[in-house]
Design an enzyme around this catalytic site. Structure first.
Site, short mmCIF file in Angstrom:
data_model
loop_
_atom_site.label_atom_id
_atom_site.label_comp_id
_atom_site.label_asym_id
_atom_site.label_seq_id
_atom_site.Cartn_x
_atom_site.Cartn_y
_atom_site.Cartn_z
CG HIS A 107 -0.15 0.17 2.53
ND1 HIS A 107 0.60 -0.85 3.06
CD2 HIS A 107 0.00 1.22 3.37
CE1 HIS A 107 1.17 -0.44 4.18
NE2 HIS A 107 0.82 0.82 4.38
CG ASP A 135 1.69 4.95 4.90
OD1 ASP A 135 1.30 3.77 5.04
OD2 ASP A 135 2.80 5.34 5.28
CG HIS A 145 5.15 0.91 3.07
ND1 HIS A 145 4.65 2.11 2.61
CD2 HIS A 145 4.57 0.71 4.28
CE1 HIS A 145 3.81 2.61 3.48
NE2 HIS A 145 3.73 1.79 4.51
NE ARG A 166 2.18 5.63 9.61
CZ ARG A 166 1.18 5.03 8.97
NH1 ARG A 166 1.39 3.95 8.25
NH2 ARG A 166 -0.04 5.51 9.04
C1 SIN Z 1 3.08 0.89 7.79
O1 SIN Z 1 3.35 2.00 8.26
O2 SIN Z 1 2.32 0.74 6.85
C2 SIN Z 1 3.75 -0.32 8.39
C3 SIN Z 1 5.18 -0.36 8.04
C4 SIN Z 1 5.91 -1.30 8.94
O3 SIN Z 1 5.43 -1.63 10.03
O4 SIN Z 1 7.01 -1.72 8.58
#
Ligand code: SIN
Length: 290
Positions: A120, A122, A263, A278
């Site tokens: 995806h 974000d 990612h 995050r």
């Molecule tokens: C995410 O922020 O989509 C997850 C990325 C991760 O946990 O490595």
């Protein structure tokens, strides 16, 4: 398959940097940054070089950065305002109490799922998706695992055939938060329409802007055709040739340009703990058609 245009150019960027070190770790996406301490304020020359590295490599990685929430926010704010997560009350990650701009991503033996397991971008279900995300892991699984894969959507676009590029130009697609967020978590899910091929506002490069996690259908064709085309594009974007796999250590930081990368977080570490925070940086405009 056509070669991605910028792979060679990205390899030879070391000469651009006077304050930080930038070590590409794959030809199309990803570089490790050295000689920077994110626990302290950064001067504008360093911030300028980080921006150059982010634009050149799509995702930049740092190790040994035990940053506080304040350090984390400060780093993001050098690049723009903080984005507040839209939707996703019922998701695996949670907004940290008292910190609306920080998502806590803590997973252990009790987790039923983890966030980001499907490829995806974000928050592409937002009208204006965040321009970037910065993830700090404070605990990683003791036996390895919990890596994150990143893909370059520039390279994915550039390697399409000229016929496919011509077909996709001008199409738009619906991105629906209900595809990725837990069902029953909220009454309404964010939903947005974006171009299938868009142009990066800073680099001017074209890229594919559909992702398996949130893109539901292409507006201008039948649902049947949309399904076939989107599945082809998802498979194409997810090929390893334009990916990098990042192995986290405790206090690694990944900073990705959310406009030109996708990612996927790998959940291979159950029942161990992986824990991080995050922060996201606001986009300034909706993705633009080419
Ligand atoms: C995410 O922020 O989509 C997850 C990325 C991760 O946990 O490595």
């Amino acid at each position: 398959m056509n070669a991605p245009a910028k792979a060679v150019e990205l390899q030879s960027t070391a000469a651009r940097y006077e304050h930080i070190t930038v070590t590409p770790i794959s030809p199309n996406v990803g570089a490790e940054i050295g000689q920077v301490d994110l626990t302290r304020p950064l001067d504008s020359a360093v911030v300028g070089e980080l921006r150059t590295a982010l634009l050149a490599h799509g995702v930049i990685f740092f190790h040994d950065q035990p940053i506080s929430f304040e350090d984390h926010r400060r780093l993001a704010q050098y690049f723009g305002e903080l984005h507040i997560h839209v939707g996703g009350k019922g998701t695996a990650s949670k907004t940290l109490e008292g910190h609306p701009e920080i998502r806590k991503q803590y997973f252990d033996r009790n987790s039923k799922r983890v966030s980001g397991e499907v490829w995806h971008t974000d928050q592409s279900c937002a009208q204006i998706p965040p321009m970037a995300s910065i993830l700090h892991q404070d605990a990683v699984p003791p036996d390895g695992g919990g890596d994150t894969l990143f893909a370059s959507t520039y390279a994915a676009y550039e390697t399409l055939s000229p016929r496919m590029k011509a077909y996709l130009e001008g199409l738009t697609a619906v991105h629906d938060g209900s595809r990725i967020f837990d069902k029953g978590g909220e009454a309404e899910y964010p939903i947005a329409t974006h171009p299938v091929v868009t142009i990066h506002p800073e680099t001017g490069r074209k890229l594919l802007y559909v992702n398996r996690g949130q893109t539901d259908y292409i507006n201008e064709v039948t649902r049947e055709e949309s399904k076939a085309i989107l599945n082809y594009l998802f498979d194409h974007i997810e090929q390893p040739e334009w990916q990098v796999r990042f192995r986290w250590r405790a206090h690694s930081v990944a900073f990705w340009d959310n406009r030109c990368t996708q990612h996927k977080a790998i959940w291979d570490y159950w029942p161990n703990v992986r824990s991080g925070y995050r922060v996201q940086i606001k986009g300034v405009a909706s993705p633009q058609p080419v």
